[in-house]
Design an enzyme around this catalytic site. Sequence first.
Site, PDB file in Angstrom:
ATOM      1  NE  ARG A  66      -1.623  17.240   7.061  1.00  0.00           N
ATOM      2  CZ  ARG A  66      -2.897  17.498   6.750  1.00  0.00           C
ATOM      3  NH1 ARG A  66      -3.777  17.658   7.690  1.00  0.00           N
ATOM      4  NH2 ARG A  66      -3.255  17.621   5.506  1.00  0.00           N
ATOM      5  CG  ASP A  67       1.278  10.420   3.248  1.00  0.00           C
ATOM      6  OD1 ASP A  67       0.870   9.345   3.746  1.00  0.00           O
ATOM      7  OD2 ASP A  67       1.370  10.588   2.020  1.00  0.00           O
ATOM      8  CG  LEU A  68       6.803   8.863   8.820  1.00  0.00           C
ATOM      9  CD1 LEU A  68       7.881   9.540   7.974  1.00  0.00           C
ATOM     10  CD2 LEU A  68       7.127   8.987  10.294  1.00  0.00           C
ATOM     11  CG  ASN A  72       5.723   9.614   1.522  1.00  0.00           C
ATOM     12  OD1 ASN A  72       5.903   9.526   0.319  1.00  0.00           O
ATOM     13  ND2 ASN A  72       4.546   9.872   2.039  1.00  0.00           N
TER      14      ASN A  72
END
Length: 147
Positions: A66-68, A72
């Site tokens: 959900r936050d690629l 990250n």
Amino acid sequence: ITQFLGLCFLPGIQLPLLVMERLETSLDDLLEHMPNLPLSFKRSVLEDIACGLLYLHDRCPPVIHRDLTSENVLLTSSLVAKITDMGNSRIITMNPARRLTKYPGTLVYMPPEALDDRHRYGPSLDIFSFGHLALFTITQVRIVIAT
């Protein structure tokens, strides 16, 4: 995916600290500060990220990051890419009534279904983010949203 090594409990602090492998460089830093990276390196990094996503999505039940983003993705000293920052990750249950958090992760990397009022999405959210990340990795040009 970055390696989890253990927990550390400090005196006077109720929550444990996570101990993870230390990786010095993010993909974002490398793409910003090293122009004209070889295409073979970029392909290798994207393959590492795809393998990490496959691992998460093949779990039963699946896990979505959900936050690629390029921030990250961290790189080892031998330039192996590892997905990190699992703070927004969720296990996807088969319950269709379960709604997920509105606007997960970084807005510019989110697909349209993450921005509608139903808040129901799955591993395809990470695939959309991976496409955005691949475009940035290959071109080394950051995509921004004008507000």
